[in-house]
Write a protein that holds these residues in place. Sequence first.
Motif, PDB file in Angstrom:
ATOM      1  N   THR A 174      70.332 134.532  -5.859  1.00  0.00           N
ATOM      2  CA  THR A 174      70.277 133.065  -5.911  1.00  0.00           C
ATOM      3  C   THR A 174      71.291 132.443  -4.956  1.00  0.00           C
ATOM      4  O   THR A 174      70.973 131.506  -4.209  1.00  0.00           O
ATOM      5  N   ASN A 178      70.492 130.179  -1.522  1.00  0.00           N
ATOM      6  CA  ASN A 178      71.068 128.833  -1.388  1.00  0.00           C
ATOM      7  C   ASN A 178      71.886 128.687  -0.116  1.00  0.00           C
ATOM      8  O   ASN A 178      71.956 127.602   0.465  1.00  0.00           O
ATOM      9  N   THR A 213      65.648 132.862 -13.968  1.00  0.00           N
ATOM     10  CA  THR A 213      66.493 131.776 -13.465  1.00  0.00           C
ATOM     11  C   THR A 213      66.629 131.845 -11.952  1.00  0.00           C
ATOM     12  O   THR A 213      66.557 130.827 -11.253  1.00  0.00           O
ATOM     13  N   SER A 214      66.809 133.066 -11.436  1.00  0.00           N
ATOM     14  CA  SER A 214      66.922 133.249  -9.993  1.00  0.00           C
ATOM     15  C   SER A 214      65.620 132.909  -9.286  1.00  0.00           C
ATOM     16  O   SER A 214      65.625 132.264  -8.224  1.00  0.00           O
ATOM     17  N   ALA A 217      65.222 129.148  -9.048  1.00  0.00           N
ATOM     18  CA  ALA A 217      66.157 128.574  -8.081  1.00  0.00           C
ATOM     19  C   ALA A 217      65.717 128.860  -6.648  1.00  0.00           C
ATOM     20  O   ALA A 217      65.845 128.002  -5.762  1.00  0.00           O
ATOM     21  N   THR A 221      64.734 126.040  -3.871  1.00  0.00           N
ATOM     22  CA  THR A 221      65.407 126.009  -2.570  1.00  0.00           C
ATOM     23  C   THR A 221      64.400 125.989  -1.429  1.00  0.00           C
ATOM     24  O   THR A 221      64.568 125.270  -0.441  1.00  0.00           O
ATOM     25  N   SER A 276      63.379 126.640 -14.666  1.00  0.00           N
ATOM     26  CA  SER A 276      64.474 126.713 -13.698  1.00  0.00           C
ATOM     27  C   SER A 276      64.097 126.036 -12.386  1.00  0.00           C
ATOM     28  O   SER A 276      64.916 125.334 -11.768  1.00  0.00           O
ATOM     29  N   ASN A 280      65.998 122.566 -10.776  1.00  0.00           N
ATOM     30  CA  ASN A 280      66.655 122.569  -9.471  1.00  0.00           C
ATOM     31  C   ASN A 280      66.066 121.554  -8.501  1.00  0.00           C
ATOM     32  O   ASN A 280      66.541 121.434  -7.369  1.00  0.00           O
TER      33      ASN A 280
END
Length: 611
Positions: A174, A178, A213-214, A217, A221, A276, A280
């Motif tokens: 993650t 990012n 969660t990753s 995200a 992104t 998630s 984000n």
Amino acid sequence: MDVLWDFREIIVGTPREAMQNNYTEVWKILYNCLLQETSDPMIRVISTCLTALFNFDPTMKGPVNTVKEIYNLLNNKTTTNAVRCSAIRCMGIIGRDKGMQIASLMMETVGVLSKNSRHVEPSVRIASIKALKDVVEGSGVSGSFTHDEIIKILRASIIDKSPAVRIASSECVTALVNASASFELIEGAYGTLQMTIKNLEDPIATVRTAASTSLGAQLATAVLAGPPPSSYAKKKKKAPTIWNIESVSQFLVGFFAKGTTFRQDVRAGISSAFVSFLHNLKPKSIEGNIDLILLGVLGILTNITPKTTVEEALHTRGCVSFILRYGLGDHLGEIGQQAMTKSLAQLLSKASDQELVLTCILIELSSLLLALGEGASHVRETLTQETLPSLLVHSSPQVRISAAICLRCLGLALPGHLSQTLSDCISRVTGEQASLMTAKPDQIKQHLLSLQGNASGVAALVAGVPSSKLGIPTAISVFALQTASAILLTETGNPMVSMAMAEAGFNMIGSLVKLGPAFVESRLAELFSFWRNALNCDNGFPKVEKEVYIFSQTRARALASLTSFITSNPSMHTSEMLSLNKPRPMELKSSPRAPSQRSPTTMERRPFMSR
């Protein structure tokens, strides 16, 4: 730890010149503390003290020199695993806080961490991946020249035997996405997306949670980054994926379309990834695409086929409700919630034959109405006049119950309209009762369904009166009790119809007794006559299966309303109340639902009943 934390305050508060003169001595003290076998919290405190001390280094090379000393320590074969973990974690924290100052050592740092990520001791591997994440966060885009090497490290660590290493790897992925400006990290067979998806099927729940969660995200992104540059398209032979809210929704919903090939825990992981992803995104981005997202999420339920088991269908419905509630409802602001409420109200009329879709929409709509309060007035007319009345008579019991709950939430959200909504619902019950008496045999079932559904709506609205800010006039509650009494007094000659009417009547009474002693006390004799005659067993117990079912259901509804009275009115539990349960000679005992001789029209009225 407390001493070292105070030591940091001493470093910050000491005059600059004095600290510069004693920099070397203070640095040696902290570095020697690092060489001790300490816990992770202590390592963070020591590292925090070091980063504070670097601000007083006269040569401005404190971070570089410290990292080089750690290199030497890690290359020493006699270093214990505990000290090795401490040194690696400290190097990561320095890289996070002073990333720009050690940029010249970035490639060498990654190489050292890569070597330790293959260490035989799991604790060293965990510390290495966590330090790698810190270094990536500290360097940002400036460290993108090391990202290819980091990807190679993560490919091995994300399938490590230790669950903690796999969790740390997902978190590092993650951070890497990012900080990266390259779309190659996300796409492709060796991209971070495919690496993360593999862990969604991990047997360890915490690993699946970290992976979901990753995944969310990473997708967020990719959406926020916009389309890939033209140079990337020329480098690749095939056209790159254009990530936007629509394509991401289709990508995630596609996992549910695979049906039984995925376990329940995998479907739950995809749902968490969807949440998630939405978290984000910026709320304004979601508000502009709310209809698109809702159609995509609710479309998950359209993948349910007749071959799908009940357990799988209910689990899928739970996943959709989870996405709607925690991904959208809780995340959006007032404007977004209003737009979502309007969209869901419109979708209700388009999904009349889809039970699971209707249930999910009604559950989420109930939560939104309570959250918005008076802000939900823009959907009141649509819900009360068109949508909810039709759903109260739906063939599915689950839909009818959900519609009644939604109606109650609407009444609580808009207390100024509660009385009117309740009056309309009672009028529909009265009308259905009258129609039932003259209905043809083939129409009785539909009228009974409508009677039970609208009675549930009345019960739900009355149950919300104690929580309402304005309450309702006593005349309306008396009208509701008169209607319930009339239903229980009706003799049809058909046991099944009598059972259904008893269910509707006792359902309404069960809510009316929650209005408290002020309303119930003067009507106890009449209420007890209903309960006493419904629970009367003087005529013996039935033996035929159908009669046993009717016998049990009728008494179950009566007992439920009696239980509601007992729990809602503890102050009325007196000997005088118990004496009301003694049968009186005038009462009819031939009928199991014989009413009292008191006429409903003689009940006194009060001008207004507060909450």
